[in-house]
Design an enzyme around this catalytic site. Structure first.
Site, PDB file in Angstrom:
ATOM      1  N   THR A  51      29.118  59.489  45.619  1.00  4.96           N
ATOM      2  CA  THR A  51      30.136  60.471  45.227  1.00  4.96           C
ATOM      3  C   THR A  51      29.526  61.857  45.398  1.00  4.96           C
ATOM      4  O   THR A  51      28.373  61.986  45.833  1.00  4.96           O
ATOM      5  CB  THR A  51      30.554  60.259  43.763  1.00  4.96           C
ATOM      6  OG1 THR A  51      29.487  60.688  42.899  1.00  4.96           O
ATOM      7  CG2 THR A  51      30.877  58.803  43.475  1.00  4.96           C
ATOM      8  N   CYS A  52      30.282  62.896  45.020  1.00  5.36           N
ATOM      9  CA  CYS A  52      29.723  64.242  45.129  1.00  5.36           C
ATOM     10  C   CYS A  52      28.571  64.456  44.145  1.00  5.36           C
ATOM     11  O   CYS A  52      27.767  65.379  44.309  1.00  5.36           O
ATOM     12  CB  CYS A  52      30.805  65.289  44.905  1.00  5.36           C
ATOM     13  SG  CYS A  52      31.637  65.160  43.299  1.00  5.36           S
ATOM     14  N   ARG A  54      26.415  61.754  43.019  1.00  8.28           N
ATOM     15  CA  ARG A  54      25.352  60.742  43.052  1.00  8.28           C
ATOM     16  C   ARG A  54      25.409  59.891  44.319  1.00  8.28           C
ATOM     17  O   ARG A  54      26.484  59.699  44.902  1.00  8.28           O
ATOM     18  CB  ARG A  54      25.425  59.845  41.823  1.00  8.28           C
ATOM     19  CG  ARG A  54      26.656  58.965  41.735  1.00  8.28           C
ATOM     20  CD  ARG A  54      26.693  58.155  40.434  1.00  8.28           C
ATOM     21  NE  ARG A  54      26.857  59.010  39.282  1.00  8.28           N
ATOM     22  CZ  ARG A  54      25.895  59.270  38.389  1.00  8.28           C
ATOM     23  NH1 ARG A  54      24.721  58.699  38.491  1.00  8.28           N
ATOM     24  NH2 ARG A  54      26.132  60.064  37.363  1.00  8.28           N
TER      25      ARG A  54
END
Length: 426
Positions: A51-52, A54
């Site tokens: 994701t943004c 992780r």
């Protein structure tokens, strides 16, 4: 399987956004990575969550593959210098620690915005990608479905997901409520600082919309617009974009307001325009509502809403942790029992082989009704014989004492030899 689960994690907690961007995976790259894992490691099950905030790899293996995983991330991302960023990756090579971490991430305890609604859907997408690649087995299937059920309990039994707990998310949630009557609202985002960029990313929660991005640095605007398929206009054209928009979100850094009553001049406003001022100092004239049809929401009111929601979520954390602890305990019992299921199957097969052999000696002398009765009676007898050892074996698993009982059962029923004999018959 038991005590073989591990993870490699890179997250916002210890890694700046420019590094997170470099190792972020799209769906195609996730699939490529999972294929490489199968080819170059002894990993039986794996999941990649990107994701943004992780990029994390979860896997089942008796061996630690921390080094291999980082190298393969470098291969997929074309980063020959991946070792320079090794300090950003955390190695969770202890089974219970990795399981706990995946629960915490999935439920939203590790999110930048505590209780983030989006993360559980990202976990589901990662699960689907791994399932499509056939690298999800019994362990991860059970673990993820336990997590999904736990998430439902958290939603139903706690206040952990109540309200929007970040300024940007609260803004988007309010826009969604205000524009519900619009078929496809035209949304203008002015300024791409930290808040402005976060608003753009959260706008994906509004299904039908037209988004226009306007920023002094057009390179940053182009990169973000390409990611989400939005439109970019040069900053010098912002006035016309303001007149065209249904919703204006401003987070521009200016000394005096950028948007004033004069901005609208003689422009006729046919329906309400909603203005959101997320700047500090403010970039929208506080008297803008004197223009008929303009409604202004400022940072204080939206932040108050977000803070209230965040406080409710933080207060619910102990309840969430208790639900997760119950789920992990139940999952731990299942995974321990999975370790002894081969022994249980061998025991059942050995007893069934004995039953079949003995029945064959007498069934020739019996008519059909007697043969059916004999078969039923011996099956019931076998089930009663096996019930107690199985219950004791499962109980021993919970106590961590299964090994000694497995050894006794192997000796009593000569399970290994019986298993080989049954295989040879097959």
């Amino acid at each position: 399987m038991h005590n073989q689960f591990k993870a490699v994690s890179l997250s916002y907690k210890n890694t700046p956004v420019d590094v997170r961007e470099m190792v972020a995976f799209d769906e195609a790259q996730s699939k490529q990575f999972l294929e490489l894992i199968e080819d170059y490691s002894e990993i039986s099950e794996a999941l990649i969550v990107s994701t943004c905030n992780r990029t994390e790899v979860y896997y089942s293996s008796p061996s630690d593959h921390y080094e291999t995983i980082i190298k393969l991330i470098g291969v997929v991302k074309g980063m020959s210098n991946i070792s320079d960023f090794k300090k950003s990756f955390t190695n969770l090579n202890e089974h219970n620690q990795a399981v706990q971490h995946l629960f915490n991430v999935s439920i939203g305890l590790e999110a930048q915005v505590v209780g983030d609604l989006q993360i559980i859907n990202q976990i589901k997408s990662a699960y689907q990608i791994a399932a499509d690649q056939n690298i999800i087995g019994p362990f991860l299937h059970r673990l993820l479905h336990t997590i999904f059920f736990t998430n439902k309990r958290v939603v139903q039994e706690t206040a952990f997901r109540d309200g929007a707990a970040s300024l940007s998310y609260a803004t988007v949630e309010l826009i969604n409520e205000l524009t519900i009557a619009h078929e496809k609202p035209n949304i203008l985002v002015l300024g791409l600082g930290e808040i402005g960029e976060d608003v753009v990313r959260n706008l994906e929660h509004i299904t039908e919309k037209e988004v226009v991005i306007c920023n002094r640095s057009i390179e940053k605007a182009n990169a973000l617009a390409e990611e989400f398929d939005f439109t970019v206009i040069p900053f010098e054209n912002h006035r016309q974009a303001i007149l065209d928009a249904d919703v204006i979100i401003s987070s521009v850094r200016v000394e005096t307001p950028l948007i004033t009553k004069e901005t609208f001049g003689d422009h006729k406003i046919l329906s309400h325009k909603y203005l959101f001022d997320l700047s500090m100092p403010r970039s929208i004239d506080q008297h803008i509502e004197e223009v008929n049809g303009l409604l202004l929401y400022n940072i204080d009111g939206i932040q108050a809403k977000a803070t209230e929601a965040l406080e409710r979520r933080l207060a619910a954390i102990p309840d969430v942790q208790a639900i997760i602890a119950e789920a992990i305990d139940e999952f731990g019992n299942w995974s321990k029992e999975m370790e002894v299921s081969p022994v249980i199957n061998k025991l059942k097969n050995a007893l069934e082989d004995i039953r079949q052999t003995e029945i064959a000696r007498y069934v020739k002398k019996a008519n059909d009704a007697e043969a059916e009765l004999l078969d039923k009676a011996t099956k019931n007898m076998m089930q009663k014989i096996i019930k107690l050892p199985v219950l004791q074996l499962k109980a021993a698993c919970k106590r961590g004492e299964a090994d000694s009982l497995i050894e006794v059962l192997n000796d009593l029923f000569n399970l290994e030899e019986q298993s080989e004999k049954i295989k040879s018959k097959g």
